[in-house]
Design an enzyme around this catalytic site. Structure first.
Site, short mmCIF file in Angstrom:
data_model
loop_
_atom_site.label_atom_id
_atom_site.label_comp_id
_atom_site.label_asym_id
_atom_site.label_seq_id
_atom_site.Cartn_x
_atom_site.Cartn_y
_atom_site.Cartn_z
N HIS A 125 39.26 45.58 -34.47
CA HIS A 125 39.95 44.85 -34.20
C HIS A 125 41.82 45.01 -35.11
O HIS A 125 42.47 45.25 -34.65
CB HIS A 125 39.89 42.62 -33.76
N GLU A 126 40.60 44.92 -37.03
CA GLU A 126 41.57 45.81 -37.40
C GLU A 126 41.96 47.24 -37.65
O GLU A 126 43.02 46.99 -38.15
CB GLU A 126 41.05 45.49 -39.15
N HIS A 137 45.75 46.61 -35.36
CA HIS A 137 46.09 46.14 -36.81
C HIS A 137 46.66 47.36 -37.34
O HIS A 137 48.22 47.55 -37.21
CB HIS A 137 45.99 45.29 -37.30
#
Length: 156
Positions: A67-68, A71
């Site tokens: 998820h990170e 980003h």
């Protein structure tokens, strides 16, 4: 697991799932409790909650890392990296990343409702935990004026 091992893990996941190297820092941050991780747009560093690893194991933590990294890679490419962006949502699905992290066991529950904003026109209620100035807001249903009252304490 220490920060060095996390750094290697993030670099490996970045190459395996995204095909792009991770060239910044990844560290554990024990203060993260309500979130599984954070990406910093200024420094491009990533922080991961060690509590998620302890509570749910490496599988869930790897989803948070992905998820990170979504980003991270989208931001560096100048594409939509925010949660609401369609590109971000599509990349999450493509790499099998978590949209949200699981709540930690024993996490603090929400605070009780102490105040109510009530519409003077239609009676719509808006429960609030904090005191709010009703003059700054209008009813979402009818645009009427609001009034603030203290909520009745619940027995128990």
């Amino acid at each position: 697991m220490d920060d060095r091992e996390l750094q290697n893990w993030v670099e490996r996941v970045s190459l395996d799932r995204f095909g792009i190297p991770f060239r910044h820092r990844a560290i554990f941050n024990a203060r993260l409790r309500s979130t599984g991780g954070r990406y910093f747009t200024k420094t491009h560093h990533i922080e991961i909650s060690p509590h998620q690893l302890a509570a749910y194991g490496p599988e869930e933590t790897e989803k948070i890392i992905k998820h990170e990294l979504c980003h991270y890679h989208l931001h560096l490419q100048g594409r939509g990296y925010k949660h609401r962006d369609p590109e971000f949502k599509a990349l999450l699905k493509q790499v099998g990343a978590a949209r949200y992290c699981k709540a930690l066991p024993g996490a603090r529950r929400t605070l009780p409702v102490k105040y109510l904003l009530i519409c003077r026109s239609c009676g719509q209620t808006y429960p609030r935990k904090r005191k709010t100035d009703p003059r700054k807001y209008a009813c979402g249903r009818c645009r009427g004026k609001l009034r603030l009252v203290e909520a009745e304490p619940r027995p128990g």
